[in-house]
Design an enzyme around this catalytic site. Sequence first.
Site: not given
Lengths: 139, 375
Positions: B88, B153, B246, B256, B267
């Site tokens: 990513q 991430h 979210e 949060y 998963y």
Amino acid sequence: MLYLRLTVLIALVAACSRAIISEREPAQSLEYRSCQVIKEEMIEVRTVDYESLEKNFQNVKDNVFKNHCASCHFGPDAYLPHLDDYAATLEYVNLNSLSTSRLLLSVEKGTMPPSSPLMSREKEAVAFLRAWVLEGAQR
Amino acid sequence: MKNLFFLGLTLVFSFAAYAQPVMQFKAGNDSYVVEKLTDGHGIIWGVEFINNDLIIFTEKNGRIQTLDLKTGQARLLKNLPQVYDAGQGGLLDVAVHPEFAQNNFVYVTYAKRLSAGKHTTAVARARLDVNEGSFDKWEDIFVARPAFSTSHHYGSRIVFDKDGYVYFGVGDRGQQDLAQNLNVHNGKMIRLFDDGRIPQDNPFIGTPEALPEIWSYGHRNPQGLFYDKKTGNLYEQEHGPKGGDEINLVEKGKNYGWPVITYGREYSGGQVGRGETTRSGMEQPLKYFVPSIAPSSLLVYRGTKLKLFTDKFVSGALALQHLNLVALKDVATACEDRLLIGLNERIRDVKQGLDGLVYVSSDDGRIYRIRAGSL
């Protein structure tokens, strides 16, 4: 009197608890629910009529390179080969051996353009490019 | 009469000839056209406007280009930052300094290789000479620590607020518990001055062992961020695990919740942690998505040209491949509209153009524009 005070105190505690709980109320479960009916319709994109085109560099440039390669290979700062220039393009064409023509190889092997190879979506364009090379890569 | 004639000409030519209509859709009595502006690039991670006629966009593979909206011509820029393009990671978001006309600064977030096999999220800036099509020297204004060998991430979008502070998110890099740990940058929203200095009113200045750049924490992988000039609110959107994406209203110093509270599951199907969804001292999302849509970008559309979009959250969805619309009003219970499904593309970034239209990029290397009207 003591009983009355206790009752008022309990009621106050209960009211505060409700207020605190309601502040922390979790967001509601959000399974997908559409707001309205949206009707999508894909537009058929007019493709080039390659059969009617004369096989020359100008037509290759205007119909193949310009539509599929220009973002990376047009302009002075572009990646090589500079496909907006006839002489520069010819450096990647081997008229004696199609199998080693880098221009054709990269397209026919599906490595160009990198994110959406031309071979997988517009075989007619690739065929036109090959035919142009086969007929001598005329200006 | 003469004026009317010229007005007519302007309207006829206001949409460039190179823009290729690929889809139209109808919502109620209103019709919209989706036009393809450019094609054939890598994953277009970030899109931003330099001026009315010029877009700058990043590709995950490390390239940065401009797109001339008058001609449709894309131009590859020179002197690009070195990025680690794997998994990513790669070149991520792009932002233009609010005073770009004076200082020419462009900001990017990217995956940076730190030591052998370890990488992290970084933010760099450089001055862009638009005429030359070239950047000067890249300077890191932030490098998240620690680095990890995982390749997922990273976050990360960048925005500026009205006072010129820069905000961006750093993902948890797959190390869930670190999102609650204030002495690392992972799973945090960061706030800095535009040159990387740390504002002294950041919430954890003076907190022992807490990193002073942190603005909020408990985030998983934030890939949507929007500063709403109309209200001054900072909205963030993040990927949940299996379910639990979210939208959050991000406020100074708040927690949060990830991974302590979440509406998602692992998963594998098991619960995350103790399976809690609420806890004292942890913020609830404005909205969560179950199942996940995999949100990659966030916009609050404040324009009027596209009635369907006005005062709505607009986000690109990767996994479920659409453009997602949710009204700000009663957002927790609001219905959703899902658009551009027919494109079958992972929608990566979404921006409101300076012309009031919506611009969308995709992992298939394309940029689209949505306008009102029909063919």
